[in-house]
Design an enzyme around this catalytic site. Structure first.
Site, PDB file in Angstrom:
ATOM      1  N   GLY A   1      -3.995 -14.997   7.834  1.00 44.63           N
ATOM      2  CA  GLY A   1      -3.630 -16.419   7.788  1.00 44.63           C
ATOM      3  C   GLY A   1      -4.842 -17.329   7.919  1.00 44.63           C
ATOM      4  O   GLY A   1      -5.986 -16.867   7.970  1.00 44.63           O
TER       5      GLY A   1
ATOM      6  N   CYS B   1      -8.139   2.207   6.809  1.00 45.40           N
ATOM      7  CA  CYS B   1      -7.275   2.945   7.737  1.00 45.40           C
ATOM      8  C   CYS B   1      -8.006   4.159   8.321  1.00 45.40           C
ATOM      9  O   CYS B   1      -8.953   4.665   7.745  1.00 45.40           O
ATOM     10  CB  CYS B   1      -5.978   3.351   7.049  1.00 45.40           C
TER      11      CYS B   1
ATOM     12  N   THR C   1      -0.413 -14.025   3.618  1.00 45.85           N
ATOM     13  CA  THR C   1       0.486 -14.609   4.619  1.00 45.85           C
ATOM     14  C   THR C   1       1.236 -15.840   4.104  1.00 45.85           C
ATOM     15  O   THR C   1       2.381 -16.085   4.498  1.00 45.85           O
ATOM     16  CB  THR C   1      -0.337 -14.944   5.887  1.00 45.85           C
TER      17      THR C   1
ATOM     18  N   ASN D   1      -0.215  -8.526  12.729  1.00 45.00           N
ATOM     19  CA  ASN D   1       0.787  -7.546  12.343  1.00 45.00           C
ATOM     20  C   ASN D   1       0.295  -6.142  12.623  1.00 45.00           C
ATOM     21  O   ASN D   1      -0.896  -5.858  12.533  1.00 45.00           O
ATOM     22  CB  ASN D   1       1.185  -7.722  10.866  1.00 45.00           C
ATOM     23  N   ALA D   2       1.261  -5.309  12.995  1.00 45.38           N
ATOM     24  CA  ALA D   2       0.965  -3.888  13.187  1.00 45.38           C
ATOM     25  C   ALA D   2       2.092  -3.109  12.514  1.00 45.38           C
ATOM     26  O   ALA D   2       2.790  -2.318  13.132  1.00 45.38           O
ATOM     27  CB  ALA D   2       0.867  -3.559  14.663  1.00 45.38           C
ATOM     28  N   ILE D   3       2.285  -3.416  11.225  1.00 46.97           N
ATOM     29  CA  ILE D   3       3.368  -2.774  10.464  1.00 46.97           C
ATOM     30  C   ILE D   3       3.132  -1.261  10.389  1.00 46.97           C
ATOM     31  O   ILE D   3       4.063  -0.476  10.416  1.00 46.97           O
ATOM     32  CB  ILE D   3       3.450  -3.367   9.029  1.00 46.97           C
TER      33      ILE D   3
ATOM     34  N   GLY E   1       0.811  -1.223   0.000  1.00 47.73           N
ATOM     35  CA  GLY E   1       0.000   0.000   0.000  1.00 47.73           C
ATOM     36  C   GLY E   1       0.841   1.268   0.000  1.00 47.73           C
ATOM     37  O   GLY E   1       1.726   1.415   0.829  1.00 47.73           O
TER      38      GLY E   1
HETATM   39  C1  LIG Z   1       2.479  -7.862   7.004  1.00 48.74           C
HETATM   40  C2  LIG Z   1       1.206  -7.469   6.318  1.00 48.74           C
HETATM   41  C3  LIG Z   1       1.115  -6.217   5.694  1.00 48.74           C
HETATM   42  C4  LIG Z   1      -0.067  -5.834   5.039  1.00 48.74           C
HETATM   43  N1  LIG Z   1      -0.129  -4.619   4.401  1.00 48.74           N
HETATM   44  C5  LIG Z   1      -1.250  -4.267   3.715  1.00 48.74           C
HETATM   45  C6  LIG Z   1      -1.305  -3.050   2.962  1.00 48.74           C
HETATM   46  O1  LIG Z   1      -0.341  -2.278   2.879  1.00 48.74           O
HETATM   47  N2  LIG Z   1      -2.471  -2.743   2.315  1.00 48.74           N
HETATM   48  C7  LIG Z   1      -3.564  -3.584   2.354  1.00 48.74           C
HETATM   49  O2  LIG Z   1      -4.584  -3.274   1.730  1.00 48.74           O
HETATM   50  N3  LIG Z   1      -3.519  -4.764   3.013  1.00 48.74           N
HETATM   51  C8  LIG Z   1      -2.402  -5.119   3.693  1.00 48.74           C
HETATM   52  N4  LIG Z   1      -2.352  -6.323   4.361  1.00 48.74           N
HETATM   53  C9  LIG Z   1      -3.527  -7.232   4.330  1.00 48.74           C
HETATM   54  C10 LIG Z   1      -3.353  -8.326   3.277  1.00 48.74           C
HETATM   55  O3  LIG Z   1      -3.260  -7.793   1.976  1.00 48.74           O
HETATM   56  C11 LIG Z   1      -4.531  -9.324   3.319  1.00 48.74           C
HETATM   57  O4  LIG Z   1      -5.741  -8.641   3.080  1.00 48.74           O
HETATM   58  C12 LIG Z   1      -4.631 -10.043   4.659  1.00 48.74           C
HETATM   59  O5  LIG Z   1      -3.352 -10.362   5.167  1.00 48.74           O
HETATM   60  C13 LIG Z   1      -5.474 -11.327   4.584  1.00 48.74           C
HETATM   61  O6  LIG Z   1      -4.919 -12.270   3.694  1.00 48.74           O
HETATM   62  P1  LIG Z   1      -3.958 -13.487   4.165  1.00 48.74           P
HETATM   63  O7  LIG Z   1      -4.663 -14.174   5.300  1.00 48.74           O
HETATM   64  O8  LIG Z   1      -3.798 -14.339   2.944  1.00 48.74           O
HETATM   65  O9  LIG Z   1      -2.674 -12.864   4.614  1.00 48.74           O
HETATM   66  C14 LIG Z   1      -1.180  -6.719   5.028  1.00 48.74           C
HETATM   67  C15 LIG Z   1      -1.075  -7.972   5.656  1.00 48.74           C
HETATM   68  C16 LIG Z   1       0.088  -8.363   6.293  1.00 48.74           C
HETATM   69  C17 LIG Z   1       0.150  -9.713   6.937  1.00 48.74           C
END
Ligand SMILES: Cc1cc2nc3c(=O)[nH]c(=O)nc-3n(C[C@H](O)[C@H](O)[C@H](O)COP(=O)(O)O)c2cc1C
Length: 306
Positions: free
Chosen positions: A220, A133, A269, A72-74, A49
């Site tokens: 996840g 956000c 993930t 995560n809380a990046i 993003g």
């Molecule tokens: C480390 C991390 C960073 C993420 N950063 C963003 C982001 O910048 N913008 C966004 O729309 N979603 C972000 N997400 C959300 C993921 O795109 C996704 O919607 C979410 O992790 C669920 O999918 P998953 O279970 O396959 O990871 C982030 C997820 C993780 C784990």
């Protein structure tokens, strides 16, 4: 034997060779994964993003493992739109990948500004707007949880751009159907869902949250059943294509979303566990189609029965 399986899908006029994309924030800017496979073989690469200005994100610790996923809380760390356009995009273009740019702002004005900057840029094939956000100006209302706020925002962005507009929805709402309809009416060409679910983990010895930010986003396999349910509900509520996201680790997981009503999926993930996960899922889907004698993946979309 020997029948060519058709994995191609069409998302709002965007033709993808297969329905598998990477999820924003989990695949960097795509380039980090080139040693593992040809990223041009994916349906699309969704980049981390972007915001108008570079963002350092939250202080550590900002990632915690949980029994079936991670928190995560990046804090939306990213290089900012200008560095992306100057440094990352030219390399991505060489990879021939279909590129979807995910972006977010703190105010409606920032969102519009970003959309304008990204629209019409060669090598950017679609935009994915993250409305999960906090909206600082509106006093803490989140763009992704108030349907009227989300509607106004998407309408303003839609008026300014010609690229396909994907709106990424938050699962942290009472009724996903209301949000899905609100952004569809505002002109979204496709919806992607879900983003992470708000969660928390505590170190009981220290009596402290395991994350410096206190709470984080859960992703996840733990979230997959919630995500599949929300995709199914959203697909019933709107006509635009849905992109399913949440805990997809293997081809069967991706197929669950497609059968529930998604036209494509994003892998998040899983790429942390296996950098080649997204490509393995494409291959696994092809194998499934051979085994089940399915010629076109589109025949499976929304085919769930009860
Ligand atoms: C480390 C991390 C960073 C993420 N950063 C963003 C982001 O910048 N913008 C966004 O729309 N979603 C972000 N997400 C959300 C993921 O795109 C996704 O919607 C979410 O992790 C669920 O999918 P998953 O279970 O396959 O990871 C982030 C997820 C993780 C784990």
């Amino acid at each position: 034997m020997g029948v060519k399986r058709d994995l191609s899908v069409d998302i709002a006029g965007l033709k993808l060779k297969n329905p598998v994309m990477t999820a924003s924030g989990t695949f960097g800017y795509g380039l980090e994964f080139e040693p593992f496979f040809d990223i041009g073989d994916l349906g699309a690469v969704v980049v981390k993003g972007l915001s108008l200005k570079p963002k350092a994100g939250n202080p550590p610790p900002r990632i915690v493992e949980t029994p079936a996923g991670m928190l995560n809380a990046i804090g939306l760390q990213n290089v900012g739109v200008d560095v992306f356009l100057e440094e990352k995009l030219p390399k991505l273009k060489q990879s021939k990948a279909t590129v979807i740019v995910n972006f977010f702002g703190n105010t409606a004005h920032e969102y519009e500004e970003l959309a304008r900057k990204l629209d019409g840029v060669e090598g950017v094939h679609a935009l994915e707007v993250n409305i999960s956000c906090p909206n600082v100006k509106a006093g803490g209302i989140v763009f992704g949880t108030d349907p009227a706020v989300a509607h106004n925002l998407i309408k303003k962005i839609r008026e300014k751009i010609s690229l396909p507009l994907i709106v990424k929805l938050s699962p942290n709402v009472t009724d996903i159907k209301v949000m899905a309809r609100a952004v569809e009416e505002a002109g979204a060409d496709a919806l992607s869902l879900i983003n992470t679910l708000t969660g928390m983990a505590i170190d009981v010895r220290k009596g402290k949250s395991k994350l410096a930010n206190m709470t984080g986003g859960l992703s996840g396999p733990a979230i997959r059943p919630v995500a599949v349910r929300m995709v199914w509900e959203a697909a019933e509520a709107v006509k635009v294509p849905i992109i399913g996201i949440g805990g997809i680790m293997k081809a069967e997981d991706a197929l669950e979303f497609i059968i529930a009503g998604a036209s494509a999926v994003q892998v998040g993930t899983a790429s942390f566990v296996n950098p080649a996960a997204a490509m393995d899922i494409v291959k696994g889907m092809e194998t499934f189609m051979e085994e089940e004698n399915i010629e076109k993946i589109t025949d499976l979309i929304g085919s769930v029965r009860n």
